[in-house]
Design a protein around this motif. Structure first.
Motif, PDB file in Angstrom:
ATOM      1  N   GLU A  10      14.624  -2.379 -22.161  1.00 47.74           N
ATOM      2  CA  GLU A  10      15.154  -1.016 -22.088  1.00 47.74           C
ATOM      3  C   GLU A  10      16.464  -0.985 -21.316  1.00 47.74           C
ATOM      4  N   MET A  11      16.531  -1.745 -20.230  1.00 46.91           N
ATOM      5  CA  MET A  11      17.761  -1.812 -19.448  1.00 46.91           C
ATOM      6  C   MET A  11      18.907  -2.336 -20.309  1.00 46.91           C
ATOM      7  N   LEU A  12      18.635  -3.362 -21.102  1.00 52.08           N
ATOM      8  CA  LEU A  12      19.660  -3.918 -21.973  1.00 52.08           C
ATOM      9  C   LEU A  12      20.109  -2.895 -23.018  1.00 52.08           C
ATOM     10  N   GLU A  13      19.163  -2.137 -23.556  1.00 46.55           N
ATOM     11  CA  GLU A  13      19.516  -1.113 -24.540  1.00 46.55           C
ATOM     12  C   GLU A  13      20.391  -0.024 -23.924  1.00 46.55           C
ATOM     13  N   LEU A  14      20.076   0.352 -22.693  1.00 44.21           N
ATOM     14  CA  LEU A  14      20.865   1.379 -22.025  1.00 44.21           C
ATOM     15  C   LEU A  14      22.265   0.884 -21.690  1.00 44.21           C
ATOM     16  N   GLY A  15      22.432  -0.421 -21.606  1.00 46.42           N
ATOM     17  CA  GLY A  15      23.749  -0.986 -21.346  1.00 46.42           C
ATOM     18  C   GLY A  15      24.717  -0.828 -22.496  1.00 46.42           C
ATOM     19  N   LEU A  16      24.198  -0.494 -23.659  1.00 47.41           N
ATOM     20  CA  LEU A  16      25.050  -0.361 -24.840  1.00 47.41           C
ATOM     21  C   LEU A  16      25.938   0.880 -24.784  1.00 47.41           C
ATOM     22  N   GLY A  17      25.578   1.861 -23.950  1.00 47.49           N
ATOM     23  CA  GLY A  17      26.262   3.149 -23.978  1.00 47.49           C
ATOM     24  C   GLY A  17      27.609   3.205 -23.299  1.00 47.49           C
ATOM     25  N   GLY A  18      27.947   2.215 -22.488  1.00 50.94           N
ATOM     26  CA  GLY A  18      29.266   2.182 -21.866  1.00 50.94           C
ATOM     27  C   GLY A  18      29.356   2.789 -20.483  1.00 50.94           C
ATOM     28  N   GLN A  19      28.248   3.361 -19.985  1.00 49.83           N
ATOM     29  CA  GLN A  19      28.275   4.018 -18.675  1.00 49.83           C
ATOM     30  C   GLN A  19      27.699   3.132 -17.579  1.00 49.83           C
ATOM     31  N   VAL A  20      27.061   2.038 -17.980  1.00 47.24           N
ATOM     32  CA  VAL A  20      26.296   1.212 -17.043  1.00 47.24           C
ATOM     33  C   VAL A  20      26.942  -0.162 -16.895  1.00 47.24           C
ATOM     34  N   TRP A  21      27.009  -0.612 -15.647  1.00 45.10           N
ATOM     35  CA  TRP A  21      27.517  -1.937 -15.292  1.00 45.10           C
ATOM     36  C   TRP A  21      26.379  -2.730 -14.641  1.00 45.10           C
ATOM     37  N   ALA A  22      26.537  -4.038 -14.559  1.00 45.88           N
ATOM     38  CA  ALA A  22      25.514  -4.866 -13.898  1.00 45.88           C
ATOM     39  C   ALA A  22      26.184  -5.947 -13.067  1.00 45.88           C
ATOM     40  N   LYS A  23      25.522  -6.280 -11.977  1.00 44.05           N
ATOM     41  CA  LYS A  23      26.013  -7.348 -11.102  1.00 44.05           C
ATOM     42  C   LYS A  23      25.276  -8.648 -11.397  1.00 44.05           C
ATOM     43  N   VAL A  24      26.038  -9.663 -11.706  1.00 44.77           N
ATOM     44  CA  VAL A  24      25.528 -11.020 -11.881  1.00 44.77           C
ATOM     45  C   VAL A  24      25.514 -11.629 -10.479  1.00 44.77           C
ATOM     46  N   SER A  25      24.426 -11.421  -9.788  1.00 39.66           N
ATOM     47  CA  SER A  25      24.359 -11.794  -8.368  1.00 39.66           C
ATOM     48  C   SER A  25      22.904 -11.971  -7.958  1.00 39.66           C
ATOM     49  N   GLY A  26      22.704 -12.614  -6.818  1.00 40.63           N
ATOM     50  CA  GLY A  26      21.364 -12.737  -6.251  1.00 40.63           C
ATOM     51  C   GLY A  26      20.386 -13.489  -7.126  1.00 40.63           C
ATOM     52  N   ILE A  27      20.833 -14.564  -7.772  1.00 37.22           N
ATOM     53  CA  ILE A  27      19.923 -15.353  -8.605  1.00 37.22           C
ATOM     54  C   ILE A  27      18.721 -15.814  -7.792  1.00 37.22           C
ATOM     55  N   TYR A  28      18.939 -16.115  -6.538  1.00 40.24           N
ATOM     56  CA  TYR A  28      17.854 -16.610  -5.677  1.00 40.24           C
ATOM     57  C   TYR A  28      16.849 -15.519  -5.313  1.00 40.24           C
ATOM     58  N   ARG A  29      17.099 -14.292  -5.702  1.00 42.49           N
ATOM     59  CA  ARG A  29      16.171 -13.190  -5.431  1.00 42.49           C
ATOM     60  C   ARG A  29      15.257 -12.887  -6.634  1.00 42.49           C
ATOM     61  N   LEU A  30      15.245 -13.744  -7.619  1.00 38.69           N
ATOM     62  CA  LEU A  30      14.525 -13.455  -8.858  1.00 38.69           C
ATOM     63  C   LEU A  30      13.076 -13.945  -8.849  1.00 38.69           C
ATOM     64  N   GLU A  31      12.533 -14.208  -7.682  1.00 40.08           N
ATOM     65  CA  GLU A  31      11.087 -14.386  -7.442  1.00 40.08           C
ATOM     66  C   GLU A  31      10.533 -15.767  -7.794  1.00 40.08           C
ATOM     67  N   GLY A  32      11.205 -16.531  -8.637  1.00 45.25           N
ATOM     68  CA  GLY A  32      10.671 -17.829  -9.033  1.00 45.25           C
ATOM     69  C   GLY A  32      11.191 -18.957  -8.165  1.00 45.25           C
ATOM     70  N   SER A  33      10.948 -20.189  -8.617  1.00 51.29           N
ATOM     71  CA  SER A  33      11.527 -21.344  -7.941  1.00 51.29           C
ATOM     72  C   SER A  33      13.019 -21.375  -8.216  1.00 51.29           C
ATOM     73  N   GLU A  34      13.731 -22.223  -7.507  1.00 52.83           N
ATOM     74  CA  GLU A  34      15.178 -22.310  -7.698  1.00 52.83           C
ATOM     75  C   GLU A  34      15.518 -22.606  -9.157  1.00 52.83           C
ATOM     76  N   GLN A  35      14.802 -23.548  -9.775  1.00 54.03           N
ATOM     77  CA  GLN A  35      15.085 -23.894 -11.166  1.00 54.03           C
ATOM     78  C   GLN A  35      14.654 -22.784 -12.120  1.00 54.03           C
ATOM     79  N   GLU A  36      13.490 -22.164 -11.857  1.00 52.02           N
ATOM     80  CA  GLU A  36      13.053 -21.042 -12.692  1.00 52.02           C
ATOM     81  C   GLU A  36      14.072 -19.907 -12.670  1.00 52.02           C
ATOM     82  N   ASN A  37      14.563 -19.610 -11.489  1.00 50.87           N
ATOM     83  CA  ASN A  37      15.535 -18.524 -11.355  1.00 50.87           C
ATOM     84  C   ASN A  37      16.822 -18.818 -12.124  1.00 50.87           C
ATOM     85  N   LEU A  38      17.308 -20.040 -11.990  1.00 44.30           N
ATOM     86  CA  LEU A  38      18.553 -20.402 -12.665  1.00 44.30           C
ATOM     87  C   LEU A  38      18.367 -20.430 -14.182  1.00 44.30           C
TER      88      LEU A  38
END
Length: 281
Positions: free
Chosen positions: A181-209
């Motif tokens: 749903e988040m990806l679909e809402l990104g199509l409208g042009g009003q929403v931006w996203a930060k490519v950041s905090g990979i290490y905060r994605l809950e998995g192991s270092e390799q899983e996160n990457l």
């Protein structure tokens, strides 16, 4: 160092924090730093990694006292922009003063909190001010709730920025609640996203990457590279024992971006979103 940084944009770090352990911390904090993360230290990291500009985001443990961040902006007004945390009833005059200081958005850190009702009058007034100032509203919340929050903000016409990939759980894969749903809402042009905090994605270092590598092409497809920005998340609060500025730069490089996507992440997209008016190199 604030007087010697390059006038042209070599690269923009779209998400970092500065603070001192001596500052008064909010009683509602989930974390208390026992070290300093000063502007000089941050500027050194930028210079050491070939970057020129940065965006300072108010850390949650300082609450709505943005004075340390605002002081940093005053020290390097061309190099830095700011994202603040404010009370809902903040005056327009205060917001205008922040705007002149280089503030470009407000952050809603909703981790561990009840979801707000954006139809309440105080929110309506605040978001009206944000829209008029052409600021953005930054959302920090797990991905399952991100679509609801985006839909609540869209009627105000504000730019919406999603923190840290939307904080998905790398262990749950691409079909987890809220992500599509988040990806679909990104199509409208009003929403931006930060490519950041990979290490905060809950998995192991390799899983996160691995998960970030799978997700990034979907973000590019939905949001477009012109609405994705990179951030170091320095000094990596709660992860500072194992994460460094160098390691997050290496994670960015490991994502396998094309040269054009990398340029968008580091220069073209953040220059627009954060209102950096200088000419890139």
């Amino acid at each position: 160092m604030s007087d010697t940084f390059p006038a042209s944009i070599l690269g923009i770090d779209g998400h970092a924090h500065v603070f001192s352990r001596e500052l008064d911390l909010t009683s509602a904090r989930r974390y208390s730093p026992d070290y300093d993360a000063t502007l000089a230290m941050y500027q050194h990291n930028l210079q050491s990694h070939g970057l020129s500009h940065g965006v300072l985001v108010q850390p949650s443990f300082l609450g709505t006292d943005n004075s340390y961040l605002l002081d940093a902006l005053k020290q390097a007004p061309q190099q830095l922009r700011g994202v603040v945390v404010v009370e809902r009833d903040i005056s327009r005059a205060e917001l205008d003063t922040m705007d002149r200081s280089g503030v470009v958005g407000i952050r809603l850190n909703l981790m561990g909190k009840a979801l707000p009702d954006f139809s309440e009058p105080e929110w309506t007034v605040l978001f009206g001010h944000i829209a008029e100032l052409d600021w953005h509203v930054e959302l920090h919340r797990h991905v399952a709730d991100i679509p609801t929050l985006i839909r609540g903000l869209m009627p105000f016409g504000v730019k919406i920025v999603i923190d840290h990939f939307g904080r998905p759980d790398a262990r749950l894969g691409l079909d987890q609640s809220g992500l599509r749903e988040m990806l679909e809402l990104g199509l409208g042009g009003q929403v931006w996203a930060k490519v950041s905090g990979i290490y905060r994605l809950e998995g192991s270092e390799q899983e996160n990457l691995d998960f970030a590598c799978d997700l990034l092409p979907l973000l590019v497809e939905s949001f477009g590279p012109q609405r994705l920005v990179w951030g170091s998340d320095w000094p990596h609060t709660q992860h500072e024992q194992r994460i460094t500025y160098t390691s997050v730069v290496k994670q960015l490089q490991a994502l396998g971006c094309t040269p054009q996507v990398m340029r968008s992440l580091l220069i073209e997209s953040p220059q627009v979103l954060f209102d950096f008016s200088v000419v890139e190199a």
